[in-house]
Design an enzyme around this catalytic site. Sequence first.
Site, PDB file in Angstrom:
ATOM      1  N   CYS A   1      19.193  48.801 -15.765  1.00 15.43           N
ATOM      2  CA  CYS A   1      18.733  49.140 -17.070  1.00 15.43           C
ATOM      3  C   CYS A   1      18.991  51.437 -17.100  1.00 15.43           C
ATOM      4  CB  CYS A   1      17.285  49.673 -18.081  1.00 15.43           C
ATOM      5  SG  CYS A   1      17.120  50.216 -18.826  1.00 15.43           S
TER       6      CYS A   1
ATOM      7  N   TYR B   1      -6.025  58.485 -34.626  1.00 15.95           N
ATOM      8  CA  TYR B   1      -5.142  57.912 -34.172  1.00 15.95           C
ATOM      9  C   TYR B   1      -4.751  58.403 -32.585  1.00 15.95           C
ATOM     10  CZ  TYR B   1      -4.085  56.688 -38.681  1.00 15.95           C
ATOM     11  OH  TYR B   1      -4.396  56.203 -40.583  1.00 15.95           O
TER      12      TYR B   1
ATOM     13  N   GLU C   1     -10.029  56.522 -32.565  1.00 15.82           N
ATOM     14  CA  GLU C   1      -8.475  55.906 -31.984  1.00 15.82           C
ATOM     15  C   GLU C   1      -9.855  54.310 -31.985  1.00 15.82           C
ATOM     16  OE1 GLU C   1      -5.870  55.346 -30.831  1.00 15.82           O
ATOM     17  OE2 GLU C   1      -7.330  53.309 -30.348  1.00 15.82           O
TER      18      GLU C   1
ATOM     19  N   ASP D   1      -1.430  60.661 -35.561  1.00 15.19           N
ATOM     20  CA  ASP D   1      -0.538  60.558 -34.636  1.00 15.19           C
ATOM     21  C   ASP D   1      -0.469  58.501 -34.854  1.00 15.19           C
ATOM     22  OD1 ASP D   1       2.138  59.301 -33.308  1.00 15.19           O
ATOM     23  OD2 ASP D   1       1.320  60.366 -31.430  1.00 15.19           O
TER      24      ASP D   1
ATOM     25  N   CYS E   1       7.004  58.341 -36.576  1.00 16.23           N
ATOM     26  CA  CYS E   1       7.961  57.822 -35.381  1.00 16.23           C
ATOM     27  C   CYS E   1       8.439  56.044 -36.482  1.00 16.23           C
ATOM     28  CB  CYS E   1       7.079  56.418 -34.420  1.00 16.23           C
ATOM     29  SG  CYS E   1       6.037  55.781 -34.722  1.00 16.23           S
TER      30      CYS E   1
HETATM   31  C1  LIG Z   1       1.466  56.645 -31.224  1.00 16.26           C
HETATM   32  S1  LIG Z   1       0.109  56.508 -31.325  1.00 16.26           S
HETATM   33  C2  LIG Z   1      -0.659  57.592 -30.300  1.00 16.26           C
HETATM   34  C3  LIG Z   1      -0.921  57.830 -29.509  1.00 16.26           C
HETATM   35  C4  LIG Z   1      -1.441  58.979 -29.121  1.00 16.26           C
HETATM   36  N1  LIG Z   1      -1.999  60.589 -30.601  1.00 16.26           N
HETATM   37  C5  LIG Z   1      -0.692  60.404 -27.710  1.00 16.26           C
HETATM   38  O1  LIG Z   1      -0.064  60.565 -28.306  1.00 16.26           O
HETATM   39  O2  LIG Z   1      -0.827  59.181 -27.168  1.00 16.26           O
HETATM   40  C6  LIG Z   1      -0.980  55.293 -32.872  1.00 16.26           C
HETATM   41  C7  LIG Z   1      -2.589  54.901 -32.089  1.00 16.26           C
HETATM   42  O3  LIG Z   1      -2.793  54.604 -33.274  1.00 16.26           O
HETATM   43  C8  LIG Z   1      -4.131  53.629 -32.930  1.00 16.26           C
HETATM   44  N2  LIG Z   1      -4.352  53.255 -34.012  1.00 16.26           N
HETATM   45  C9  LIG Z   1      -3.729  52.080 -34.711  1.00 16.26           C
HETATM   46  N3  LIG Z   1      -4.322  52.104 -36.059  1.00 16.26           N
HETATM   47  C10 LIG Z   1      -5.216  52.654 -36.354  1.00 16.26           C
HETATM   48  C11 LIG Z   1      -6.027  53.043 -37.221  1.00 16.26           C
HETATM   49  N4  LIG Z   1      -6.218  52.015 -38.529  1.00 16.26           N
HETATM   50  N5  LIG Z   1      -7.865  53.596 -36.761  1.00 16.26           N
HETATM   51  C12 LIG Z   1      -7.626  54.248 -35.540  1.00 16.26           C
HETATM   52  N6  LIG Z   1      -6.314  54.042 -34.655  1.00 16.26           N
HETATM   53  C13 LIG Z   1      -5.434  53.784 -34.591  1.00 16.26           C
HETATM   54  C14 LIG Z   1      -2.740  52.966 -32.090  1.00 16.26           C
HETATM   55  O4  LIG Z   1      -3.783  51.994 -31.016  1.00 16.26           O
HETATM   56  C15 LIG Z   1      -2.395  53.758 -31.004  1.00 16.26           C
HETATM   57  O5  LIG Z   1      -3.512  53.723 -29.435  1.00 16.26           O
END
Ligand SMILES: C[S@@+](CC[C@H](N)C(=O)[O-])C[C@H]1O[C@@H](n2cnc3c(N)ncnc32)[C@H](O)[C@@H]1O
Length: 447
Positions: free
Chosen positions: A161, A309, A330, A378, A405
Amino acid sequence: MEQKLKKNDRVVVKIERLGANGEGVAIYKGVVIFVPFALVGDEVLIHIINDKNKFLIAKIIEIKKPSPKRIQPMCPYFSKCGGCDLQHISYADQLLFKKQLIIDTLKKYAGIETQVEDVVPSSKVFRYRNKFAFPVQDVNGEVKIGMFRKNSHQIIEIDDCMLQSERTKIIIKLFKEYMQENKISAYNETTKTGVVKHIVVREAEEDFIMTVVVTDEKFNKFSPLVEKLKTQFSSFGLFKNVNKLNNNVIFGNLDKKIYGIYELSKNEFGVQYFVNNRSFMQVNDEIKNIIYQKILNTLGSQKNVIDAYSGAGLLSSIIAKNGSRVYGVEIVKEATENANKLKVLNNLYNLTNKNGDCAKIIPELAKELEGDFAVVVDPPRKGLDEKVVEAFLKAEPKMIVYLSCGPSTLARDLKKLTEKYNISFVQPYDMFPQTANVETLVCLRLK
Ligand SMILES: C[S@@+](CC[C@H](N)C(=O)[O-])C[C@H]1O[C@@H](n2cnc3c(N)ncnc32)[C@H](O)[C@@H]1O
Protein backbone atom coordinates in the site's frame (compact mmCIF):
# COMPACT_ATOMS: atom_id res chain seq x y z
CA MET A 1 -39.71 13.78 -24.70
CA GLU A 2 -36.30 12.45 -23.65
CA GLN A 3 -36.22 10.01 -20.74
CA LYS A 4 -34.28 10.75 -17.57
CA LEU A 5 -31.13 8.67 -17.17
CA LYS A 6 -31.62 5.55 -15.08
CA LYS A 7 -29.60 2.70 -13.62
CA ASN A 8 -27.48 0.79 -16.18
CA ASP A 9 -27.70 3.56 -18.79
CA ARG A 10 -24.48 4.62 -20.47
CA VAL A 11 -23.64 8.09 -21.65
CA VAL A 12 -20.62 10.31 -22.40
CA VAL A 13 -20.31 13.32 -20.07
CA LYS A 14 -17.83 16.10 -19.39
CA ILE A 15 -16.73 16.56 -15.76
CA GLU A 16 -17.37 20.11 -14.54
CA ARG A 17 -16.14 20.16 -10.96
CA LEU A 18 -15.05 17.97 -8.05
CA GLY A 19 -17.45 16.97 -5.26
CA ALA A 20 -16.71 16.95 -1.53
CA ASN A 21 -15.30 13.42 -1.71
CA GLY A 22 -12.97 14.25 -4.61
CA GLU A 23 -15.25 12.59 -7.15
CA GLY A 24 -15.99 14.15 -10.55
CA VAL A 25 -19.35 15.89 -10.97
CA ALA A 26 -21.15 16.11 -14.30
CA ILE A 27 -24.51 17.73 -15.03
CA TYR A 28 -26.49 15.87 -17.67
CA LYS A 29 -29.85 17.35 -18.69
CA GLY A 30 -30.05 19.13 -15.34
CA VAL A 31 -29.28 16.00 -13.28
CA VAL A 32 -26.17 15.81 -11.11
CA ILE A 33 -24.00 12.71 -11.66
CA PHE A 34 -21.18 11.81 -9.29
CA VAL A 35 -18.33 9.95 -11.01
CA PRO A 36 -15.57 8.70 -8.67
CA PHE A 37 -12.01 8.96 -10.03
CA ALA A 38 -13.01 11.41 -12.77
CA LEU A 39 -11.34 14.79 -13.06
CA VAL A 40 -12.45 18.28 -14.16
CA GLY A 41 -12.12 18.41 -17.96
CA ASP A 42 -12.31 14.62 -18.47
CA GLU A 43 -14.75 13.37 -21.11
CA VAL A 44 -15.84 9.96 -19.92
CA LEU A 45 -18.17 7.18 -20.96
CA ILE A 46 -20.00 6.34 -17.75
CA HIS A 47 -22.32 3.59 -16.56
CA ILE A 48 -25.02 4.63 -14.08
CA ILE A 49 -24.75 2.31 -11.08
CA ASN A 50 -27.09 3.97 -8.61
CA ASP A 51 -30.14 6.21 -8.89
CA LYS A 52 -30.53 8.23 -5.69
CA ASN A 53 -33.52 10.12 -7.05
CA LYS A 54 -32.00 13.62 -6.61
CA PHE A 55 -28.68 12.56 -8.15
CA LEU A 56 -27.02 9.63 -9.92
CA ILE A 57 -23.81 7.73 -9.21
CA ALA A 58 -21.80 6.33 -12.11
CA LYS A 59 -18.56 4.53 -12.78
CA ILE A 60 -16.12 5.25 -15.58
CA ILE A 61 -16.19 2.76 -18.45
CA GLU A 62 -13.77 4.63 -20.69
CA ILE A 63 -11.91 7.93 -20.59
CA LYS A 64 -12.73 9.30 -24.05
CA LYS A 65 -10.66 12.48 -23.64
CA PRO A 66 -8.53 12.91 -20.53
CA SER A 67 -8.24 16.22 -18.73
CA PRO A 68 -4.82 17.83 -19.36
CA LYS A 69 -4.47 17.82 -15.56
CA ARG A 70 -4.80 14.02 -15.27
CA ILE A 71 -1.65 12.22 -14.09
CA GLN A 72 -0.70 8.54 -13.93
CA PRO A 73 -1.59 7.10 -10.47
CA MET A 74 1.40 5.60 -8.62
CA CYS A 75 -0.49 2.63 -7.24
CA PRO A 76 -1.73 -0.25 -9.43
CA TYR A 77 -4.77 -0.70 -7.13
CA PHE A 78 -5.92 2.94 -7.41
CA SER A 79 -9.65 3.19 -8.27
CA LYS A 80 -10.17 -0.47 -7.35
CA CYS A 81 -9.28 -0.27 -3.66
CA GLY A 82 -11.21 2.18 -1.47
CA GLY A 83 -8.19 3.77 0.22
CA CYS A 84 -7.29 6.71 -2.06
CA ASP A 85 -9.43 9.20 -4.00
CA LEU A 86 -6.99 11.57 -5.68
CA GLN A 87 -3.93 9.76 -7.06
CA HIS A 88 -4.90 10.88 -10.58
CA ILE A 89 -4.43 14.52 -9.52
CA SER A 90 -1.04 16.19 -8.97
CA TYR A 91 -0.19 16.96 -5.36
CA ALA A 92 -0.31 20.73 -5.99
CA ASP A 93 -3.85 20.33 -7.41
CA GLN A 94 -4.90 18.13 -4.45
CA LEU A 95 -3.94 20.99 -2.11
CA LEU A 96 -5.87 23.53 -4.20
CA PHE A 97 -8.91 21.21 -4.22
CA LYS A 98 -8.82 20.93 -0.41
CA LYS A 99 -8.49 24.68 0.11
CA GLN A 100 -11.41 25.34 -2.25
CA LEU A 101 -13.46 22.65 -0.48
CA ILE A 102 -13.11 24.51 2.83
CA ILE A 103 -13.91 27.90 1.20
CA ASP A 104 -17.01 26.49 -0.54
CA THR A 105 -18.24 24.51 2.47
CA LEU A 106 -18.00 27.47 4.87
CA LYS A 107 -19.93 29.59 2.38
CA LYS A 108 -22.54 26.95 1.53
CA TYR A 109 -23.40 25.73 5.06
CA ALA A 110 -22.64 28.81 7.16
CA GLY A 111 -22.66 31.81 4.81
CA ILE A 112 -19.12 32.49 6.07
CA GLU A 113 -16.75 34.23 3.66
CA THR A 114 -13.41 34.54 5.37
CA GLN A 115 -9.78 34.13 4.46
CA VAL A 116 -8.75 30.48 4.26
CA GLU A 117 -4.99 29.92 4.36
CA ASP A 118 -3.17 27.67 1.89
CA VAL A 119 -3.26 24.01 2.94
CA VAL A 120 -0.13 23.03 4.86
CA PRO A 121 1.32 20.16 2.79
CA SER A 122 2.66 16.85 4.05
CA SER A 123 6.33 16.40 3.10
CA LYS A 124 5.61 12.72 2.50
CA VAL A 125 2.83 12.44 -0.09
CA PHE A 126 3.10 8.64 -0.09
CA ARG A 127 4.10 6.25 2.71
CA TYR A 128 3.05 8.71 5.43
CA ARG A 129 0.70 6.53 7.51
CA ASN A 130 1.80 5.00 10.80
CA LYS A 131 -1.03 2.47 11.00
CA PHE A 132 -2.82 -0.02 8.75
CA ALA A 133 -5.72 -2.42 9.23
CA PHE A 134 -6.11 -4.94 6.42
CA PRO A 135 -8.99 -7.41 6.24
CA VAL A 136 -8.06 -11.07 5.70
CA GLN A 137 -10.70 -13.15 3.95
CA ASP A 138 -11.38 -16.53 2.49
CA VAL A 139 -12.74 -16.05 -1.03
CA ASN A 140 -13.64 -19.37 -2.67
CA GLY A 141 -11.03 -21.22 -0.61
CA GLU A 142 -8.27 -18.69 -1.29
CA VAL A 143 -6.73 -16.43 1.39
CA LYS A 144 -6.87 -12.76 0.40
CA ILE A 145 -5.31 -9.85 2.28
CA GLY A 146 -6.13 -6.38 1.10
CA MET A 147 -8.47 -3.43 1.23
CA PHE A 148 -12.20 -3.25 0.72
CA ARG A 149 -13.53 -1.70 -2.47
CA LYS A 150 -15.17 1.63 -1.56
CA ASN A 151 -18.54 1.22 0.22
CA SER A 152 -18.37 -2.56 -0.05
CA HIS A 153 -16.99 -5.67 1.59
CA GLN A 154 -15.48 -6.95 -1.61
CA ILE A 155 -11.81 -7.48 -0.88
CA ILE A 156 -9.19 -6.17 -3.31
CA GLU A 157 -6.06 -8.21 -2.80
CA ILE A 158 -2.90 -6.11 -2.45
CA ASP A 159 0.78 -6.83 -1.86
CA ASP A 160 1.71 -3.27 -0.89
CA CYS A 161 0.00 0.00 0.00
CA MET A 162 1.60 3.24 -1.17
CA LEU A 163 0.31 5.10 1.88
CA GLN A 164 2.11 2.75 4.27
CA SER A 165 5.80 2.29 4.98
CA GLU A 166 8.04 -0.01 2.90
CA ARG A 167 7.80 -2.46 5.78
CA THR A 168 4.15 -3.15 4.93
CA LYS A 169 4.85 -5.24 1.84
CA ILE A 170 7.27 -7.46 3.79
CA ILE A 171 4.69 -7.96 6.55
CA ILE A 172 1.93 -8.84 4.04
CA LYS A 173 4.21 -11.31 2.24
CA LEU A 174 5.35 -13.01 5.45
CA PHE A 175 1.83 -13.16 6.83
CA LYS A 176 0.49 -14.79 3.66
CA GLU A 177 3.30 -17.37 3.72
CA TYR A 178 2.59 -18.08 7.40
CA MET A 179 -1.10 -18.72 6.67
CA GLN A 180 -0.39 -20.95 3.68
CA GLU A 181 2.44 -22.97 5.24
CA ASN A 182 0.47 -23.57 8.44
CA LYS A 183 -2.90 -24.09 6.74
CA ILE A 184 -4.53 -21.36 8.78
CA SER A 185 -7.99 -20.44 7.60
CA ALA A 186 -9.23 -16.94 6.85
CA TYR A 187 -12.71 -15.72 7.78
CA ASN A 188 -15.46 -16.24 5.21
CA GLU A 189 -18.17 -13.58 5.56
CA THR A 190 -20.79 -15.74 3.82
CA THR A 191 -20.32 -19.02 5.68
CA LYS A 192 -19.14 -17.22 8.85
CA THR A 193 -16.35 -19.77 9.27
CA GLY A 194 -12.55 -19.46 9.38
CA VAL A 195 -10.16 -17.94 11.90
CA VAL A 196 -8.16 -14.86 10.82
CA LYS A 197 -10.19 -11.70 10.15
CA HIS A 198 -7.81 -8.73 10.18
CA ILE A 199 -4.21 -7.74 10.67
CA VAL A 200 -3.54 -4.36 12.25
CA VAL A 201 -0.08 -2.81 12.43
CA ARG A 202 1.03 0.40 14.18
CA GLU A 203 4.52 1.52 13.25
CA ALA A 204 7.30 3.68 14.61
CA GLU A 205 10.68 4.25 12.93
CA GLU A 206 12.41 1.39 14.72
CA ASP A 207 9.66 -1.04 15.66
CA PHE A 208 6.02 -2.01 15.21
CA ILE A 209 3.12 -3.70 16.98
CA MET A 210 1.05 -6.22 15.05
CA THR A 211 -2.37 -7.51 16.11
CA VAL A 212 -3.94 -10.55 14.50
CA VAL A 213 -7.72 -10.46 14.91
CA VAL A 214 -9.17 -13.97 15.12
CA THR A 215 -12.62 -15.43 15.65
CA ASP A 216 -11.53 -18.29 17.95
CA GLU A 217 -10.08 -17.52 21.37
CA LYS A 218 -8.46 -20.98 21.51
CA PHE A 219 -6.40 -20.29 18.38
CA ASN A 220 -2.75 -20.10 19.41
CA LYS A 221 -0.59 -21.12 16.46
CA PHE A 222 1.52 -17.97 16.48
CA SER A 223 5.07 -19.29 16.95
CA PRO A 224 5.66 -19.85 13.17
CA LEU A 225 4.62 -16.23 12.60
CA VAL A 226 6.97 -14.95 15.30
CA GLU A 227 9.84 -16.94 13.78
CA LYS A 228 9.08 -15.59 10.30
CA LEU A 229 8.90 -11.96 11.48
CA LYS A 230 12.15 -12.43 13.44
CA THR A 231 13.98 -13.26 10.20
CA GLN A 232 13.31 -9.67 9.00
CA PHE A 233 12.72 -7.50 12.06
CA SER A 234 14.62 -7.14 15.32
CA SER A 235 12.00 -5.32 17.41
CA PHE A 236 8.25 -5.85 17.29
CA GLY A 237 5.28 -6.93 19.36
CA LEU A 238 2.61 -9.47 18.43
CA PHE A 239 -0.91 -9.52 19.90
CA LYS A 240 -3.98 -11.67 19.45
CA ASN A 241 -7.39 -10.05 19.54
CA VAL A 242 -10.61 -12.07 19.54
CA ASN A 243 -13.65 -10.79 17.65
CA LYS A 244 -16.39 -13.38 17.18
CA LEU A 245 -18.97 -10.96 15.82
CA ASN A 246 -19.81 -10.60 12.15
CA ASN A 247 -19.91 -6.80 12.13
CA ASN A 248 -17.95 -3.80 10.81
CA VAL A 249 -15.94 -3.31 14.00
CA ILE A 250 -12.36 -4.57 13.71
CA PHE A 251 -11.50 -5.37 17.31
CA GLY A 252 -13.27 -7.58 19.85
CA ASN A 253 -12.86 -7.14 23.60
CA LEU A 254 -10.15 -9.71 24.28
CA ASP A 255 -6.46 -8.84 23.72
CA LYS A 256 -3.55 -11.11 24.55
CA LYS A 257 0.14 -10.40 24.13
CA ILE A 258 1.91 -13.20 22.28
CA TYR A 259 5.43 -11.90 21.82
CA GLY A 260 7.82 -8.95 22.10
CA ILE A 261 7.26 -5.32 22.97
CA TYR A 262 3.98 -4.25 24.54
CA GLU A 263 3.73 -0.69 23.20
CA LEU A 264 5.61 1.80 21.02
CA SER A 265 7.40 4.37 23.13
CA LYS A 266 7.65 7.95 21.85
CA ASN A 267 8.64 11.38 23.08
CA GLU A 268 7.20 14.52 21.52
CA PHE A 269 7.15 18.10 22.85
CA GLY A 270 8.88 16.79 25.99
CA VAL A 271 6.02 14.36 26.72
CA GLN A 272 6.77 10.67 26.90
CA TYR A 273 3.92 8.48 25.68
CA PHE A 274 3.07 4.99 24.53
CA VAL A 275 0.83 3.80 21.71
CA ASN A 276 -0.58 0.43 20.81
CA ASN A 277 -3.09 -0.74 18.22
CA ARG A 278 -6.03 0.25 20.37
CA SER A 279 -5.04 3.88 21.03
CA PHE A 280 -6.49 6.67 18.89
CA MET A 281 -3.54 8.52 17.41
CA GLN A 282 -3.34 10.68 14.29
CA VAL A 283 -1.93 8.64 11.38
CA ASN A 284 0.47 11.23 9.92
CA ASP A 285 3.09 12.03 12.58
CA GLU A 286 4.59 15.02 10.77
CA ILE A 287 1.28 16.84 10.26
CA LYS A 288 0.07 15.90 13.74
CA ASN A 289 3.12 17.64 15.24
CA ILE A 290 2.76 20.71 13.00
CA ILE A 291 -0.88 21.05 14.14
CA TYR A 292 -0.03 20.54 17.83
CA GLN A 293 2.71 23.19 17.58
CA LYS A 294 0.24 25.64 16.00
CA ILE A 295 -2.28 24.91 18.79
CA LEU A 296 0.42 25.61 21.43
CA ASN A 297 1.42 28.88 19.72
CA THR A 298 -2.22 29.95 19.38
CA LEU A 299 -3.06 29.23 23.03
CA GLY A 300 0.02 31.09 24.32
CA SER A 301 0.05 31.21 28.11
CA GLN A 302 -3.59 30.53 28.97
CA LYS A 303 -4.31 29.90 32.68
CA ASN A 304 -6.98 27.22 32.12
CA VAL A 305 -7.53 25.10 29.02
CA ILE A 306 -10.28 22.55 28.36
CA ASP A 307 -9.15 19.94 25.82
CA ALA A 308 -12.49 18.50 24.70
CA TYR A 309 -12.67 15.17 22.80
CA SER A 310 -9.15 14.51 24.07
CA GLY A 311 -8.65 10.88 22.95
CA ALA A 312 -5.62 9.12 24.44
CA GLY A 313 -4.52 12.44 25.98
CA LEU A 314 -1.34 13.34 24.11
CA LEU A 315 -2.43 16.88 23.22
CA SER A 316 -3.76 17.54 26.78
CA SER A 317 -0.39 16.42 28.17
CA ILE A 318 1.53 18.63 25.73
CA ILE A 319 -0.59 21.68 26.65
CA ALA A 320 -0.17 20.88 30.37
CA LYS A 321 3.59 20.49 29.92
CA ASN A 322 3.53 24.01 28.47
CA GLY A 323 2.21 25.34 31.80
CA SER A 324 -1.58 25.71 31.56
CA ARG A 325 -4.04 24.06 33.96
CA VAL A 326 -5.64 21.50 31.62
CA TYR A 327 -8.91 19.53 31.74
CA GLY A 328 -9.08 16.68 29.21
CA VAL A 329 -12.58 15.34 28.43
CA GLU A 330 -13.03 12.02 26.63
CA ILE A 331 -15.89 9.53 26.36
CA VAL A 332 -13.92 6.27 25.87
CA LYS A 333 -12.87 4.80 29.23
CA GLU A 334 -9.67 3.13 27.95
CA ALA A 335 -8.57 6.41 26.32
CA THR A 336 -9.01 8.30 29.62
CA GLU A 337 -7.07 5.54 31.41
CA ASN A 338 -4.29 6.03 28.88
CA ALA A 339 -4.42 9.81 29.42
CA ASN A 340 -4.03 9.22 33.17
CA LYS A 341 -0.98 7.00 32.52
CA LEU A 342 0.59 9.90 30.58
CA LYS A 343 -0.21 12.28 33.41
CA VAL A 344 1.61 10.08 35.96
CA LEU A 345 4.50 9.21 33.64
CA ASN A 346 5.14 12.90 32.91
CA ASN A 347 4.39 14.27 36.43
CA LEU A 348 1.64 16.55 35.12
CA TYR A 349 -0.02 17.66 38.37
CA ASN A 350 -1.77 20.46 36.47
CA LEU A 351 -3.75 17.98 34.30
CA THR A 352 -7.18 16.49 35.14
CA ASN A 353 -8.62 13.86 32.81
CA LYS A 354 -12.39 13.51 32.97
CA ASN A 355 -14.16 10.52 31.47
CA GLY A 356 -17.61 11.17 30.03
CA ASP A 357 -19.71 12.88 27.41
CA CYS A 358 -18.60 16.42 26.55
CA ALA A 359 -22.29 17.36 26.32
CA LYS A 360 -22.55 16.75 30.09
CA ILE A 361 -19.06 17.60 31.36
CA ILE A 362 -18.31 20.80 29.40
CA PRO A 363 -21.30 22.75 30.79
CA GLU A 364 -20.24 21.72 34.35
CA LEU A 365 -16.59 22.64 33.78
CA ALA A 366 -17.50 25.91 32.07
CA LYS A 367 -19.56 26.91 35.14
CA GLU A 368 -16.73 25.98 37.49
CA LEU A 369 -14.14 28.02 35.56
CA GLU A 370 -16.41 31.11 35.30
CA GLY A 371 -15.32 32.06 31.77
CA ASP A 372 -11.62 32.17 32.61
CA PHE A 373 -10.56 29.49 30.16
CA ALA A 374 -9.71 28.68 26.56
CA VAL A 375 -10.93 25.59 24.76
CA VAL A 376 -9.45 23.16 22.27
CA VAL A 377 -11.97 20.87 20.56
CA ASP A 378 -11.13 17.95 18.28
CA PRO A 379 -14.46 16.16 17.73
CA PRO A 380 -15.16 13.21 15.42
CA ARG A 381 -16.64 13.91 11.95
CA LYS A 382 -20.13 14.57 13.33
CA GLY A 383 -18.81 17.74 14.99
CA LEU A 384 -19.84 19.35 18.27
CA ASP A 385 -22.87 18.32 20.26
CA GLU A 386 -25.47 21.13 20.38
CA LYS A 387 -25.17 21.23 24.18
CA VAL A 388 -21.41 21.83 23.89
CA VAL A 389 -21.98 24.76 21.51
CA GLU A 390 -24.64 26.15 23.88
CA ALA A 391 -22.27 25.77 26.85
CA PHE A 392 -19.58 27.76 25.02
CA LEU A 393 -22.03 30.49 24.01
CA LYS A 394 -23.18 30.75 27.63
CA ALA A 395 -19.79 30.51 29.40
CA GLU A 396 -17.95 32.63 26.82
CA PRO A 397 -14.41 31.18 26.92
CA LYS A 398 -11.91 33.74 25.61
CA MET A 399 -10.73 31.55 22.79
CA ILE A 400 -11.94 28.38 21.04
CA VAL A 401 -9.44 26.43 18.95
CA TYR A 402 -11.40 24.00 16.78
CA LEU A 403 -9.64 21.11 14.98
CA SER A 404 -12.01 19.48 12.51
CA CYS A 405 -11.93 16.47 10.19
CA GLY A 406 -15.45 17.18 8.84
CA PRO A 407 -15.75 20.42 6.81
CA SER A 408 -19.58 20.48 6.72
CA THR A 409 -20.03 19.94 10.48
CA LEU A 410 -17.30 22.50 11.12
CA ALA A 411 -19.29 24.99 9.03
CA ARG A 412 -22.53 24.15 10.89
CA ASP A 413 -20.83 24.71 14.28
CA LEU A 414 -19.08 27.91 13.18
CA LYS A 415 -22.38 29.35 12.03
CA LYS A 416 -23.60 29.25 15.65
CA LEU A 417 -20.31 30.11 17.35
CA THR A 418 -19.74 33.21 15.20
CA GLU A 419 -22.79 34.80 16.89
CA LYS A 420 -20.34 35.64 19.69
CA TYR A 421 -16.92 34.88 18.21
CA ASN A 422 -14.70 36.32 15.48
CA ILE A 423 -12.70 33.93 13.32
CA SER A 424 -9.01 34.81 13.61
CA PHE A 425 -7.74 32.15 11.22
CA VAL A 426 -8.80 29.11 9.19
CA GLN A 427 -5.82 26.85 8.51
CA PRO A 428 -6.28 23.55 6.62
CA TYR A 429 -3.66 20.76 6.86
CA ASP A 430 -3.05 17.81 4.56
CA MET A 431 -3.04 14.97 7.06
CA PHE A 432 -4.12 12.46 4.38
CA PRO A 433 -2.48 13.03 0.95
CA GLN A 434 -4.09 11.11 -1.98
CA THR A 435 -7.44 11.08 -0.16
CA ALA A 436 -10.17 13.73 -0.16
CA ASN A 437 -9.95 14.19 3.63
CA VAL A 438 -8.70 17.44 5.11
CA GLU A 439 -8.08 18.60 8.69
CA THR A 440 -8.86 22.24 9.48
CA LEU A 441 -7.80 24.31 12.46
CA VAL A 442 -9.91 27.37 13.25
CA CYS A 443 -9.22 29.92 15.96
CA LEU A 444 -12.19 31.83 17.37
CA ARG A 445 -11.85 34.81 19.72
CA LEU A 446 -14.66 36.26 21.82
CA LYS A 447 -16.04 39.43 20.18
C1 LIG B 1 -10.69 13.03 16.52
S1 LIG B 1 -10.48 12.20 18.03
C2 LIG B 1 -9.46 13.35 18.91
C3 LIG B 1 -8.33 12.76 19.67
C4 LIG B 1 -7.28 13.69 20.24
N1 LIG B 1 -7.68 15.07 20.36
C5 LIG B 1 -5.95 13.57 19.51
O1 LIG B 1 -5.48 14.55 18.92
O2 LIG B 1 -5.38 12.48 19.52
C6 LIG B 1 -12.07 12.42 18.73
C7 LIG B 1 -12.23 11.83 20.12
O3 LIG B 1 -13.51 12.23 20.63
C8 LIG B 1 -14.03 11.20 21.44
N2 LIG B 1 -15.49 11.46 21.59
C9 LIG B 1 -16.46 11.23 20.66
N3 LIG B 1 -17.65 11.66 21.13
C10 LIG B 1 -17.43 12.20 22.36
C11 LIG B 1 -18.27 12.82 23.32
N4 LIG B 1 -19.58 12.98 23.11
N5 LIG B 1 -17.71 13.25 24.47
C12 LIG B 1 -16.37 13.09 24.70
N6 LIG B 1 -15.52 12.51 23.81
C13 LIG B 1 -16.04 12.07 22.65
C14 LIG B 1 -13.64 9.95 20.67
O4 LIG B 1 -13.66 8.82 21.52
C15 LIG B 1 -12.22 10.31 20.18
O5 LIG B 1 -11.25 9.88 21.08
